[in-house]
Design a protein around this motif. Structure first.
Motif, PDB file in Angstrom:
ATOM      1  N   UNK A  16       0.821  -1.203   0.000  1.00  0.00           N
ATOM      2  CA  UNK A  16       0.000   0.000   0.000  1.00  0.00           C
ATOM      3  C   UNK A  16       0.860   1.259   0.000  1.00  0.00           C
ATOM      4  N   UNK A  17       1.926   1.249   0.800  1.00  0.00           N
ATOM      5  CA  UNK A  17       2.820   2.402   0.855  1.00  0.00           C
ATOM      6  C   UNK A  17       3.506   2.622  -0.487  1.00  0.00           C
ATOM      7  N   UNK A  18       3.903   1.540  -1.146  1.00  0.00           N
ATOM      8  CA  UNK A  18       4.556   1.659  -2.451  1.00  0.00           C
ATOM      9  C   UNK A  18       3.619   2.258  -3.486  1.00  0.00           C
ATOM     10  N   UNK A  19       2.317   2.048  -3.268  1.00  0.00           N
ATOM     11  CA  UNK A  19       1.320   2.600  -4.196  1.00  0.00           C
ATOM     12  C   UNK A  19       0.866   3.991  -3.785  1.00  0.00           C
ATOM     13  N   UNK A  20       1.454   4.536  -2.725  1.00  0.00           N
ATOM     14  CA  UNK A  20       1.107   5.879  -2.281  1.00  0.00           C
ATOM     15  C   UNK A  20      -0.225   5.969  -1.576  1.00  0.00           C
ATOM     16  N   UNK A  21      -0.694   4.869  -0.999  1.00  0.00           N
ATOM     17  CA  UNK A  21      -1.998   4.831  -0.345  1.00  0.00           C
ATOM     18  C   UNK A  21      -1.882   5.129   1.148  1.00  0.00           C
ATOM     19  N   UNK A  22      -2.901   5.821   1.670  1.00  0.00           N
ATOM     20  CA  UNK A  22      -3.015   5.959   3.118  1.00  0.00           C
ATOM     21  C   UNK A  22      -3.324   4.585   3.713  1.00  0.00           C
ATOM     22  N   UNK A  23      -2.897   4.343   4.974  1.00  0.00           N
ATOM     23  CA  UNK A  23      -3.039   3.013   5.558  1.00  0.00           C
ATOM     24  C   UNK A  23      -3.588   3.093   6.983  1.00  0.00           C
ATOM     25  N   UNK A  24      -4.634   2.311   7.233  1.00  0.00           N
ATOM     26  CA  UNK A  24      -5.113   2.038   8.589  1.00  0.00           C
ATOM     27  C   UNK A  24      -4.834   0.569   8.867  1.00  0.00           C
ATOM     28  N   UNK A  25      -4.018   0.292   9.872  1.00  0.00           N
ATOM     29  CA  UNK A  25      -3.681  -1.080  10.236  1.00  0.00           C
ATOM     30  C   UNK A  25      -4.353  -1.463  11.538  1.00  0.00           C
ATOM     31  N   UNK A  26      -4.811  -2.702  11.615  1.00  0.00           N
ATOM     32  CA  UNK A  26      -5.253  -3.237  12.897  1.00  0.00           C
ATOM     33  C   UNK A  26      -4.036  -3.401  13.810  1.00  0.00           C
ATOM     34  N   UNK A  27      -4.313  -3.484  15.117  1.00  0.00           N
ATOM     35  CA  UNK A  27      -3.276  -3.772  16.099  1.00  0.00           C
ATOM     36  C   UNK A  27      -3.191  -5.280  16.276  1.00  0.00           C
ATOM     37  N   UNK A  28      -1.967  -5.839  16.428  1.00  0.00           N
ATOM     38  CA  UNK A  28      -0.656  -5.191  16.438  1.00  0.00           C
ATOM     39  C   UNK A  28      -0.183  -4.830  15.033  1.00  0.00           C
ATOM     40  N   UNK A  29       0.635  -3.781  14.967  1.00  0.00           N
ATOM     41  CA  UNK A  29       1.121  -3.322  13.671  1.00  0.00           C
ATOM     42  C   UNK A  29       1.964  -4.391  12.999  1.00  0.00           C
ATOM     43  N   UNK A  30       2.864  -5.029  13.745  1.00  0.00           N
ATOM     44  CA  UNK A  30       3.730  -6.076  13.194  1.00  0.00           C
ATOM     45  C   UNK A  30       3.843  -7.231  14.158  1.00  0.00           C
ATOM     46  N   UNK A  31       4.664  -8.196  13.802  1.00  0.00           N
ATOM     47  CA  UNK A  31       4.822  -9.364  14.670  1.00  0.00           C
ATOM     48  C   UNK A  31       5.802  -9.105  15.805  1.00  0.00           C
ATOM     49  N   UNK A  32       6.612  -8.048  15.686  1.00  0.00           N
ATOM     50  CA  UNK A  32       7.538  -7.707  16.755  1.00  0.00           C
ATOM     51  C   UNK A  32       7.939  -6.250  16.621  1.00  0.00           C
ATOM     52  N   UNK A  33       8.751  -5.768  17.561  1.00  0.00           N
ATOM     53  CA  UNK A  33       9.104  -4.354  17.594  1.00  0.00           C
ATOM     54  C   UNK A  33       9.927  -3.947  16.376  1.00  0.00           C
ATOM     55  N   UNK A  34      10.831  -4.816  15.916  1.00  0.00           N
ATOM     56  CA  UNK A  34      11.664  -4.468  14.763  1.00  0.00           C
ATOM     57  C   UNK A  34      10.801  -4.238  13.521  1.00  0.00           C
ATOM     58  N   UNK A  35       9.841  -5.119  13.307  1.00  0.00           N
ATOM     59  CA  UNK A  35       8.979  -4.966  12.136  1.00  0.00           C
ATOM     60  C   UNK A  35       8.121  -3.715  12.263  1.00  0.00           C
ATOM     61  N   UNK A  36       7.615  -3.429  13.458  1.00  0.00           N
ATOM     62  CA  UNK A  36       6.794  -2.240  13.662  1.00  0.00           C
ATOM     63  C   UNK A  36       7.595  -0.967  13.416  1.00  0.00           C
ATOM     64  N   UNK A  37       8.820  -0.934  13.913  1.00  0.00           N
ATOM     65  CA  UNK A  37       9.651   0.257  13.705  1.00  0.00           C
ATOM     66  C   UNK A  37       9.980   0.440  12.227  1.00  0.00           C
ATOM     67  N   UNK A  38      10.231  -0.657  11.528  1.00  0.00           N
ATOM     68  CA  UNK A  38      10.509  -0.575  10.097  1.00  0.00           C
ATOM     69  C   UNK A  38       9.302  -0.049   9.331  1.00  0.00           C
ATOM     70  N   UNK A  39       8.118  -0.494   9.694  1.00  0.00           N
ATOM     71  CA  UNK A  39       6.911  -0.022   9.024  1.00  0.00           C
ATOM     72  C   UNK A  39       6.647   1.454   9.323  1.00  0.00           C
ATOM     73  N   UNK A  40       6.951   1.886  10.538  1.00  0.00           N
ATOM     74  CA  UNK A  40       6.782   3.296  10.877  1.00  0.00           C
ATOM     75  C   UNK A  40       7.719   4.168  10.044  1.00  0.00           C
ATOM     76  N   UNK A  41       8.970   3.728   9.888  1.00  0.00           N
ATOM     77  CA  UNK A  41       9.918   4.484   9.065  1.00  0.00           C
ATOM     78  C   UNK A  41       9.462   4.513   7.600  1.00  0.00           C
ATOM     79  N   UNK A  42       8.995   3.374   7.114  1.00  0.00           N
ATOM     80  CA  UNK A  42       8.558   3.298   5.718  1.00  0.00           C
ATOM     81  C   UNK A  42       7.349   4.183   5.479  1.00  0.00           C
TER      82      UNK A  42
END
Length: 299
Positions: free
Chosen positions: A25-51
């Motif tokens: 979705x981000x690569x397509x320039x789309x706004x994103x609403x994600x359910x919680x949890x954002x990722x499977x762990x903190x590293x993935x969540x932080x990476x998604x926040x940066x992206x």
């Protein structure tokens, strides 16, 4: 997720699949609403926040307790000094249907820690985010994550599955304002049997309890008392229509309302992916503290 993902219907994505869908979705320039949890762990969540930040789009996570009119009202009571300086926070809550000796067939996949769905990540995750909204964020924790069940029964099948996730979440911590926090979230196999929050200040106490059986803290319509006297949430805190029988619907609607308002006002919505990543860091600190037996700072 509002309480917990079941066998995913069409269009629903389990936490393990969030990153792939979000990045597309981000690569397509789309706004994103994600359910919680954002990722499977903190590293993935932080990476998604940066992206998401790099993509320049609106990004939001559905930690709907942040939008709860009850939580916002209690937060305002605390901020206004209604009970003086906050000194301690106590939270006890049921996390059914996760964490018990039995699991529904449609949730059997959640006993694998790699799936990202457990009593800690989902139920305690939502409850702690709601406590954060009321009392402030955790900055240090000591914790235990008991796992008494090596295998759990899959109800109605006569079989069992290996279990790698906790049955309880127990922690003591310190909030950013210096108050202490004590939290106990217990798992089970049925409908949740309630929650209790006690916020003790230097000059009074606020308590929060469930309005009816089968409800969760991150929903709405709490029973709130100040020094034993029940208080009502003012009408202007409810910004969307409310039906007591509708569970979390009002708070989820308020999340969408926040998205629309933030876009109209040209600001970041709350809670966004950065908030989600910060909350994942709280859960990671709980896991570190439980594993090491040493108090962990929230990074």
């Amino acid at each position: 997720m509002d309480a917990v993902d079941t066998q995913a219907p069409v269009g629903q994505v389990r936490p393990g699949g969030h990153a792939k869908v979000i990045r597309a979705a981000l690569a397509a320039g789309k706004h994103v609403l994600s359910e919680w949890p954002l990722g499977v762990d903190v590293a993935e969540a932080e990476d998604l926040a940066r992206a998401a930040a790099a993509a320049g789009v609106v990004h939001v996570v559905n930690l709907q307790g942040h939008q709860s009119p009850d939580a916002r009202y209690v937060a305002d009571l605390i901020a206004a000094g209604t009970i003086g300086r906050l000194e301690s926070a106590v939270l006890v809550a049921a996390g059914d249907p996760l964490g018990g000796p039995r699991i529904a067939p449609e949730l059997a996949w959640s006993t694998d820690p790699a799936a990202g769905t457990s009593l800690l990540t989902v139920m305690a995750g939502h409850f702690l985010a709601t406590l954060d909204r009321m009392a402030g964020r955790l900055v240090e924790v000591s914790a235990s994550l008991p796992r008494p069940h090596d295998h759990v029964e899959v109800t109605g099948t006569g079989g069992t599955v290996p279990n790698g996730v906790p049955a309880q979440v127990l922690l003591h911590g310190v909030l950013e304002n210096g108050a202490t926090a004590s939290v106990a979230v217990h798992g089970g196999s049925g409908s949740p049997d309630g929650f209790f929050v006690k916020l003790v200040g230097s000059e009074g106490t606020v308590t929060v309890t469930q309005p009816r059986p089968g409800t969760y803290l991150h929903w709405t319509d709490w029973v709130i008392r100040v020094d034993g006297e029940r208080v009502r949430v003012p009408d202007d805190y409810r910004t969307v229509p409310f039906d007591p029988a509708a569970g979390p619907v009002a708070n989820v609607a308020a999340v969408y309302q926040e998205i629309a308002r933030s876009m109209a006002e040209g600001r970041r919505p709350h809670p966004d992916f950065h908030t989600a990543a910060a909350h994942h860091r709280v859960l990671a600190a709980i896991e570190r503290a439980a594993e090491t037996g040493v108090a962990a700072k929230v990074r």
